[in-house]
Scaffold this active site. Structure first.
Site, PDB file in Angstrom:
ATOM      1  N   LYS A  35      30.057  18.905 -28.757  1.00  0.00           N
ATOM      2  CA  LYS A  35      30.379  19.385 -27.407  1.00  0.00           C
ATOM      3  C   LYS A  35      30.827  20.839 -27.448  1.00  0.00           C
ATOM      4  CE  LYS A  35      32.717  16.481 -24.978  1.00  0.00           C
ATOM      5  NZ  LYS A  35      33.881  15.670 -24.541  1.00  0.00           N
ATOM      6  N   THR A  85      40.964   9.499 -18.767  1.00  0.00           N
ATOM      7  CA  THR A  85      41.834   8.311 -18.708  1.00  0.00           C
ATOM      8  C   THR A  85      40.982   7.141 -18.241  1.00  0.00           C
ATOM      9  OG1 THR A  85      42.532   8.952 -16.467  1.00  0.00           O
ATOM     10  CG2 THR A  85      43.967   9.585 -18.284  1.00  0.00           C
ATOM     11  N   THR A 121      44.054  12.276 -14.372  1.00  0.00           N
ATOM     12  CA  THR A 121      44.554  11.280 -13.424  1.00  0.00           C
ATOM     13  C   THR A 121      45.269  10.188 -14.203  1.00  0.00           C
ATOM     14  OG1 THR A 121      42.708  11.737 -11.932  1.00  0.00           O
ATOM     15  CG2 THR A 121      43.915   9.683 -11.589  1.00  0.00           C
ATOM     16  N   GLU A 148      43.850  17.265 -10.335  1.00  0.00           N
ATOM     17  CA  GLU A 148      42.585  17.872  -9.926  1.00  0.00           C
ATOM     18  C   GLU A 148      41.988  17.084  -8.764  1.00  0.00           C
ATOM     19  OE1 GLU A 148      39.503  16.356 -10.272  1.00  0.00           O
ATOM     20  OE2 GLU A 148      40.062  14.587 -11.430  1.00  0.00           O
ATOM     21  N   LYS A 208      46.669  11.960  -6.305  1.00  0.00           N
ATOM     22  CA  LYS A 208      45.256  11.724  -6.645  1.00  0.00           C
ATOM     23  C   LYS A 208      44.872  10.257  -6.472  1.00  0.00           C
ATOM     24  CE  LYS A 208      41.117  12.543  -8.137  1.00  0.00           C
ATOM     25  NZ  LYS A 208      40.805  12.976  -9.496  1.00  0.00           N
ATOM     26  N   CYS A 264      35.598   7.862 -11.346  1.00  0.00           N
ATOM     27  CA  CYS A 264      36.904   8.059 -10.716  1.00  0.00           C
ATOM     28  C   CYS A 264      37.307   6.909  -9.801  1.00  0.00           C
ATOM     29  CB  CYS A 264      36.914   9.380  -9.946  1.00  0.00           C
ATOM     30  SG  CYS A 264      36.875  10.840 -11.003  1.00  0.00           S
ATOM     31  N   LYS A 267      37.669   3.041 -11.257  1.00  0.00           N
ATOM     32  CA  LYS A 267      38.729   2.842 -12.266  1.00  0.00           C
ATOM     33  C   LYS A 267      40.088   3.291 -11.745  1.00  0.00           C
ATOM     34  CE  LYS A 267      39.329   7.234 -14.188  1.00  0.00           C
ATOM     35  NZ  LYS A 267      40.581   7.930 -14.540  1.00  0.00           N
ATOM     36  N   LYS A 327      25.709   9.383  -7.819  1.00  0.00           N
ATOM     37  CA  LYS A 327      25.600  10.237  -6.642  1.00  0.00           C
ATOM     38  C   LYS A 327      24.642  11.373  -6.963  1.00  0.00           C
ATOM     39  CE  LYS A 327      28.743  13.277  -5.653  1.00  0.00           C
ATOM     40  NZ  LYS A 327      29.991  13.961  -5.276  1.00  0.00           N
TER      41      LYS A 327
END
Length: 437
Positions: A35, A85, A121, A148, A208, A264, A267, A327
C-alpha cells in the site's frame, strides 16, 4: 504544520493527501508495504474520483510522503489516527485492535505538546481509555477526537470543504490549547465558513455513530414504505417526493431501493447497538435492530422480484447484474447489497453475470464463485433479465431500444428506482421497480 497520518487505507490516504493539499508537510504511515509503495508512486490502492490526480500533484511538491516506519511520526505536531474499526467476527461490536495498536506504536514517538487526533469511528468511551494509555507514555501529549464525515465518491471534496468540524477535547473547553492547534490545521476551510463545534470526548464519539444511525433509519424507513406501496399499489418515489417537501423531513436519503451497504453504515449501527448494551442503554437503540432487518430484507426482495420477472423460476435463467460496488463512484464491495443479491440468485439456480466499472477486482476476491464481466455489452447479451443494482451513471443512461437488441427477454428490475418506467415500457420492456406500481 508537520502532520503524521497513522493508517493509509481509505480514510487515511484521503486525509493525508488533503492535508498536504492545504499546505501542511505530511507523512502517511502504514504497516502494509504494498500500500505504501502504491501511494508513494501516486496511485491509491482503491478507487476514489480525483484522488490519483491529487496524489500525483503532491508527489512533486515534496509535501507528502508515505512510509512503514513509525518513527517518521517523530517531530510532527499533530498525529491523525485513521485506522479501520471493522465489525468483530461473529459479533456486532467494533474491533478496536488496530486503533489500540496504532496508539501504542505512536506513543513511543510523541513529544510534550503533541496533539493526537483520532478520526476513526469508535464506540463511545474509547477516547477516554486511549487518553489514559497516552498519559502513561507521554503525559505532555493531548488526545482529541476529531471524527470524519466522508462520503465515498466525494471524499476529497468532503475533506477539503467539510460541512462541519467536531473537536472532542478532554475538558470540552474552547480554551484548551488543542483547539488552537486543530484550528491551525483546518485554517483554510474554517476561513471559508465551515462550522466548528467543540465538545467532550463522548459527544464527539457519538456524533458519527448517531449521524450514521439516523441516515440508516431514514433509508430503512422509505424502504419500509416501499413494502407498503407494493401491497397497496402506491408509488414510493412519488410518496418520497411528497413527504420530502416537508422541510422537517427533506428529500435526501429517501430513495427506496435495495438498501444500504459499505464499510460504515451497517457495521456502525451494529457497533452502536453493542456498545449501548454494554452501557445498559440497549433499550434506547432497539429500533436499530428493525432498521438493520428492513435493510437486509431488501436483498431477499430483489431475489423474489427477479423470480417473478422470470416467470416463477430462476433455474437456468441468465441474469445480468449491473453493479457490484455498494454505491456508484466507488470500488468498495464491503456488505454490498448488489453482490449479496447476485450470490443468492446464483445459489437458487440462476446463471448470473456481474459487471461494474470499477469494483470487479474486489468483487472477485469477495465472491470468487460469481462470474464477472468487465464489458457491459457482453454482460447484457442473451440475458433473460437485467438487474440494475448500483446506480452508475452509464447504467442510468442506458438506451432501452439498443439494450433490447442485446438481450433475449426484455425484462428489467430497477433496484435503485433511477430509470424512467414509461420510457422503458414504451420500448417494449417489462419494467419492475421497488415500491412502484
Amino acid at each position: 504544520m508537520r502532520i503524521s497520518v497513522i493508517g493509509c487505507g481509505y480514510l487515511g490516504a484521503v486525509h493525508a493527501a488533503c492535508m498536504a493539499k492545504l499546505g501542511h508537510e505530511v507523512v502517511g504511515i502504514d504497516v502494509d508495504e504494498h500500500k505504501v509503495a502504491q501511494l508513494s508512486a501516486g496511485h491509491a490502492p482503491f478507487y476514489e474520483p480525483v484522488l490519483d490526480d491529487l496524489l500525483s500533484e503532491l508527489e512533486e511538491s515534496g509535501l507528502l510522503r508515505f512510509t512503514t516506519d513509525m518513527s517518521a511520526a517523530r517531530g510532527a505536531e499533530v498525529h491523525f489516527i485513521c485506522v479501520g474499526t471493522p465489525q468483530k467476527r461473529g459479533e456486532n461490536g467494533a474491533d478496536l485492535r488496530y486503533v489500540d495498536a496504532a496508539v501504542a506504536a505512536l506513543a513511543a514517538h510523541l513529544s510534550a505538546g503533541d496533539v493526537v487526533a483520532g478520526k476513526s469511528t469508535v464506540p463511545v468511551g474509547t477516547a477516554a481509555r486511549l487518553a489514559e494509555v497516552l498519559a502513561d507514555t507521554e503525559p505532555g501529549a493531548t488526545l482529541v477526537w476529531n471524527p470524519e464525515f466522508l462520503r465515498e465518491g466525494h471524499a476529497v471534496t468532503d475533506t477539503l470543504n467539510p460541512d462541519r468540524f467536531v473537536y472532542g477535547i478532554p475538558d470540552g473547553s474552547e480554551d484548551h490549547p488543542a483547539v488552537a492547534v486543530l484550528d491551525r490545521v483546518y485554517e483554510a476551510p474554517l476561513a471559508g465558513g465551515t462550522p466548528r463545534l467543540v465538545t467532550d470526548y463522548a459527544t464527539a464519539e457519538l456524533v458519527k455513530t448517531a449521524a450514521n444511525s439516523f441516515l440508516a433509519t431514514k433509508i430503512s424507513f422509505i424502504n419500509a414504505m416501499a413494502e407498503v406501496c407494493e401491497a397497496t399499489g402506491a408509488d414510493v418515489t412519488r410518496l418520497a417526493d411528497a413527504i420530502g417537501l416537508d422541510d422537517r423531513i427533506g428529500r435526501k436519503f429517501l430513495n427506496a431501493g435495495i438498501g444500504f451497504g459499505g464499510g460504515c453504515l451497517p457495521k456502525d449501527i451494529r457497533a452502536f447497538m453493542a456498545r449501548a448494551g454494554e452501557l445498559g442503554a440497549d433499550q434506547a437503540l432497539t429500533f436499530l435492530r428493525e432498521v438493520d432487518a428492513i435493510n437486509m430484507r431488501r436483498r431477499t426482495r430483489v431475489v423474489e422480484l427477479t423470480r417473478e420477472l422470470c416467470g416463477g423460476t430462476l433455474l437456468g435463467q441468465r441474469i445480468a447484474v449491473l453493479g457490484a460496488a455498494f454505491k456508484p463512484e466507488s470500488d468498495d464491495v464491503r456488505d454490498s447489497p448488489a453482490l449479496s443479491a447476485a450470490a443468492q440468485l446464483q445459489l437458487q439456480g440462476a446463471v448470473v453475470t456481474v459487471t461494474d466499472p470499477q469494483a470487479l477486482a474486489n468483487a472477485a476476491r469477495r465472491f470468487p464463485e460469481l462470474p464477472m464481466e468487465q464489458d457491459l455489452e457482453t454482460t447484457l447479451q442473451r440475458a433473460d433479465a437485467v438487474l440494475l443494482l448500483t446506480e452508475w451513471q452509464e447504467y442510468r443512461e442506458l438506451d432501452p431500444h439498443l439494450t433490447k437488441a442485446l438481450v433475449t427477454s426484455p425484462r428489467i428490475l430497477d433496484g435503485r428506482n433511477v430509470l424512467d418506467p414509461a420510457k422503458w415500457r414504451a420500448a417494449g420492456w417489462v419494467y419492475k421497480g421497488l415500491g412502484r406500481p
